[in-house]
Design a protein around this motif. Sequence first.
Motif, mmCIF file in Angstrom:
data_model
loop_
_atom_site.group_PDB
_atom_site.id
_atom_site.type_symbol
_atom_site.label_atom_id
_atom_site.label_comp_id
_atom_site.label_asym_id
_atom_site.label_seq_id
_atom_site.Cartn_x
_atom_site.Cartn_y
_atom_site.Cartn_z
ATOM 1 N N ALA A 57 -61.021 29.792 28.300
ATOM 2 C CA ALA A 57 -61.055 28.364 28.632
ATOM 3 C C ALA A 57 -60.794 27.499 27.408
ATOM 4 C CB ALA A 57 -62.393 27.998 29.266
ATOM 5 N N LEU A 58 -59.969 27.970 26.479
ATOM 6 C CA LEU A 58 -59.614 27.156 25.327
ATOM 7 C C LEU A 58 -58.170 27.419 24.926
ATOM 8 C CD1 LEU A 58 -60.277 25.108 23.164
ATOM 9 C CD2 LEU A 58 -61.145 26.963 21.731
ATOM 10 N N PHE A 59 -57.366 26.355 25.003
ATOM 11 C CA PHE A 59 -55.961 26.391 24.634
ATOM 12 C C PHE A 59 -55.706 25.223 23.687
ATOM 13 C CE2 PHE A 59 -56.631 28.170 28.768
ATOM 14 C CZ PHE A 59 -55.796 29.281 28.854
ATOM 15 N N VAL A 60 -55.149 25.508 22.522
ATOM 16 C CA VAL A 60 -54.791 24.431 21.605
ATOM 17 C C VAL A 60 -53.283 24.282 21.608
ATOM 18 C CG1 VAL A 60 -56.838 24.611 20.159
ATOM 19 C CG2 VAL A 60 -54.838 26.001 19.616
ATOM 20 N N ALA A 69 -39.905 11.422 9.076
ATOM 21 C CA ALA A 69 -38.662 10.964 9.700
ATOM 22 C C ALA A 69 -38.038 12.003 10.608
ATOM 23 C CB ALA A 69 -37.666 10.549 8.614
ATOM 24 N N THR A 70 -38.305 13.287 10.354
ATOM 25 C CA THR A 70 -37.666 14.353 11.125
ATOM 26 C C THR A 70 -38.554 14.950 12.208
ATOM 27 O OG1 THR A 70 -38.371 15.965 9.460
ATOM 28 C CG2 THR A 70 -36.172 14.987 9.209
ATOM 29 N N GLN A 71 -39.838 14.650 12.204
ATOM 30 C CA GLN A 71 -40.722 15.206 13.228
ATOM 31 C C GLN A 71 -42.020 14.411 13.304
ATOM 32 O OE1 GLN A 71 -42.198 19.174 12.375
ATOM 33 N NE2 GLN A 71 -42.574 18.715 10.223
ATOM 34 N N VAL A 72 -42.591 14.383 14.497
ATOM 35 C CA VAL A 72 -43.907 13.783 14.731
ATOM 36 C C VAL A 72 -44.716 14.794 15.530
ATOM 37 C CG1 VAL A 72 -45.179 11.940 15.881
ATOM 38 C CG2 VAL A 72 -43.059 11.410 14.644
ATOM 39 N N CYS A 73 -45.859 15.187 15.007
ATOM 40 C CA CYS A 73 -46.666 16.266 15.589
ATOM 41 C C CYS A 73 -47.947 15.702 16.199
ATOM 42 C CB CYS A 73 -47.021 17.306 14.526
ATOM 43 S SG CYS A 73 -45.591 17.951 13.617
ATOM 44 N N VAL A 74 -48.262 16.136 17.398
ATOM 45 C CA VAL A 74 -49.452 15.674 18.105
ATOM 46 C C VAL A 74 -50.213 16.890 18.602
ATOM 47 C CG1 VAL A 74 -50.341 14.347 20.063
ATOM 48 C CG2 VAL A 74 -48.361 13.504 18.774
ATOM 49 N N TRP A 75 -51.522 16.911 18.324
ATOM 50 C CA TRP A 75 -52.405 18.034 18.669
ATOM 51 C C TRP A 75 -53.263 17.679 19.870
ATOM 52 C CZ3 TRP A 75 -57.587 18.613 19.261
ATOM 53 C CH2 TRP A 75 -58.116 19.910 19.223
ATOM 54 N N ALA A 76 -53.587 18.674 20.676
ATOM 55 C CA ALA A 76 -54.506 18.486 21.805
ATOM 56 C C ALA A 76 -55.143 19.824 22.152
ATOM 57 C CB ALA A 76 -53.773 17.929 23.025
ATOM 58 N N ALA A 77 -56.236 19.772 22.924
ATOM 59 C CA ALA A 77 -56.913 20.986 23.392
ATOM 60 C C ALA A 77 -57.219 20.841 24.875
ATOM 61 C CB ALA A 77 -58.202 21.228 22.611
ATOM 62 N N THR A 78 -57.030 21.944 25.620
ATOM 63 C CA THR A 78 -57.300 21.960 27.056
ATOM 64 C C THR A 78 -58.119 23.196 27.408
ATOM 65 O OG1 THR A 78 -55.252 23.169 27.567
ATOM 66 C CG2 THR A 78 -55.129 20.759 27.535
ATOM 67 N N SER A 79 -58.748 23.149 28.573
ATOM 68 C CA SER A 79 -59.535 24.299 29.038
ATOM 69 C C SER A 79 -58.748 25.164 30.014
ATOM 70 C CB SER A 79 -60.834 23.824 29.698
ATOM 71 O OG SER A 79 -60.559 23.054 30.859
ATOM 72 N N VAL A 80 -57.541 24.743 30.353
ATOM 73 C CA VAL A 80 -56.661 25.499 31.242
ATOM 74 C C VAL A 80 -55.284 25.559 30.591
ATOM 75 C CG1 VAL A 80 -57.914 24.855 33.337
ATOM 76 C CG2 VAL A 80 -56.018 23.415 32.515
ATOM 77 N N PRO A 81 -54.439 26.509 31.009
ATOM 78 C CA PRO A 81 -53.081 26.531 30.456
ATOM 79 C C PRO A 81 -52.371 25.212 30.723
ATOM 80 C CG PRO A 81 -53.542 28.537 31.698
ATOM 81 C CD PRO A 81 -54.682 27.607 31.973
ATOM 82 N N ALA A 82 -51.564 24.789 29.788
ATOM 83 C CA ALA A 82 -50.903 23.492 29.927
ATOM 84 C C ALA A 82 -49.572 23.506 29.192
ATOM 85 C CB ALA A 82 -51.794 22.378 29.385
ATOM 86 N N ARG A 83 -48.704 22.640 29.620
ATOM 87 C CA ARG A 83 -47.440 22.377 28.921
ATOM 88 C C ARG A 83 -47.508 20.939 28.420
ATOM 89 N NH1 ARG A 83 -42.868 25.394 30.033
ATOM 90 N NH2 ARG A 83 -41.590 23.495 30.027
ATOM 91 N N CYS A 84 -47.346 20.768 27.115
ATOM 92 C CA CYS A 84 -47.437 19.438 26.514
ATOM 93 C C CYS A 84 -46.090 19.032 25.934
ATOM 94 C CB CYS A 84 -48.482 19.409 25.401
ATOM 95 S SG CYS A 84 -50.177 19.705 25.956
#
Length: 684
Positions: A67-70, A24-39
């Motif tokens: 080349a790996l950003f989580v 109820a207080t948070q929803v977390c989503v994971w992703a991985a990119t090969s370049v810097p990113a803002r999610c």
Amino acid sequence: MTTGPEPLQLPRFLAGPILRRAEATQVCVWAATSVPARCSVHVCALGPDGPTPLGQGQGRQVQLGPALFVHLAVATPDADAFPRGQLLGYDLLVELDGDEPRDLAALGRLDGTDSLAYPGLPLPSFVLPEPGAPLHLLHGSCRELHGGGEDAFLAADDLVAARAQDPAARPAALVLTGDQIYGDEVAGALIGHLRQLATTLLGPSDETSVPGVGNLSQVPPYGRQALADHACFTSTKAENHLLSLGEYVAAYLIAWDEATWPATFPAFDDVGPEPPGTTARDRHQRRKLHKQYDTEVERLEAARRAIPAARRVLANVPTYTCFDDHDVTDDWNLTRLWRDRVHASPTGRRVIANAMAAFWAFQGWGNDPERFGGELADVIAQGADDAGRGSTYERTLWDFDRWAYTVPVTPPMIVLDTRTQRAFDSAEGAARLIGHAELDRVRQLAMDAGVQEARHAIFVSAVPVFGLEIQERRQKFLAGKLGPYEIDFEAWHSALGGLVDLMDMIIDGLDLRRCVILSGDVHYGLTVDATFEIDGRSVHVAQLVSSAFKHSGTLARAGLDVVGRLVRPEHDRLGWQDPPEIGRAPGLVHRVLDRPANTDEWTDGGPVFLPPRLAERVDPDVRPPYREHRRYVRPEEKPASVVIGESNIGLVTVHGDDVVHVVTGRVGAEDVPHTTRIDLAARG
């Protein structure tokens, strides 16, 4: 001069989104990119008038290599809480390397038959369960990409699709109970690609980052057994063992997204050409290896076809994980001697740290960001460049002792760490899967989660607490003949002191009289109705087993089906804290009756459990403080074995005292359900 593999061309968006902790207080989503990113993640209500915004939040980025950003993006509600019991959706906005932000549609994640959204819904979706309403869970373990059988994620995808628009029926969580990757058993057809992918992700230094093994790019397929032996590992199937951090993270990427797979697998002769001077015996071995390689390719292609289904399930069901041995290496912490030898080996110590760092980045972080952030995240983000026994990287990962956590559902769920917090009573004896200090932490976690108020709990243990008694007895026998490493002697009943400690914590420490236990590990599905009693106080347990996701050979399925049809439907044992005096049986049968029973060793100061027939010969004044009863529940579908041997996924429904377990096997293109029910109020 020999050079390493050529870098691969990587997509900028590598994997995800994967829906992780959701409450109820948070929803977390994971992703991985090969370049810097803002999610950033944006949560909405999905209604007939379209999506209605409910909350949003930014993500934290951790760089593991060039080349790996989580990323883990955490949305918080605009109001007091995200609503329960209704259909929610989310979108992920990703700003890749300074470009304009792209949503999932712009990233191509909502296109065609491989869309992450289920039919009739515009976005990936989920539901937060209402307290008191039936709780629906998916669970499973052991997904070996080149394992036999179909991938059970196909069945899971069908299950979620059928319930996608019904909030009251949707699974509220997916619990992965171990062996999400197989770090020790990698296909020969895949190891070269993983090495190339590792170099691309983490840079050429990853090739020489493991002390004592040289340049990993120069090791041919099926050529790593000696390196695993040098690390003091005991797995005999380690000819393609992952070793570097880059290789472990590469294994996760290909498990969850086909974007980083090779277009085709090379032919066997291309990865291991026949050397000059090959003998006739060598050619015979090469033919066997060639056949194995071709089988691996066939099974890998089956796994590739199932990945869109896996990706969709992971994007639409809040996912919680724990590790078992193969996420790191087979026999991981099996005995005190194993642990001490590996820790003393610079090679072994680094490989274990690499596997744990990869687990944190791809699994542990999203289980509970507050619990698994902080110092651990900072150390992993700084990387593994500080070599040596005293390195902060190795020391932090080896010493971290808080992998257990709770899942925000009702009844409360506690995920146990049965790997890093073991206790050992001898150098090579069976381990207590959880030591006393960790049991104290688990008890506090459970109390903080409201277990005592709920008077009910769900525990997650990688290995079953109550499995097939015949298998436990067989393991005990073989351990005495072959040693602990040949047969993975690490069930709860392998060290009965640890079993009693766990039951005591549940019965007396938490004052519970009913609970559910979710487990995997054993490569079969099973439902056990069990009770355990200590000094007249008992707990009634629904032990639910779902395994394996993809590790089901034809012979194994047939053998398990036979075992499940022949196994005794009920099994009882009585236990004493110390070995009791047993009267000698008269006649010729005494040689059989006087043998130690079941899974127990006759050791001073250790619990002993006996079947009723043998327990009758114990002095009646020496009353047994422990009693255990197991009933193996046969599925409703006929004909039925109590053991499900095909690749499978478990669907659990818990509503008060009623527990329904549907183990759905995947056979070819068909989903085959096996339904069992337990009433926890019936006894206990």
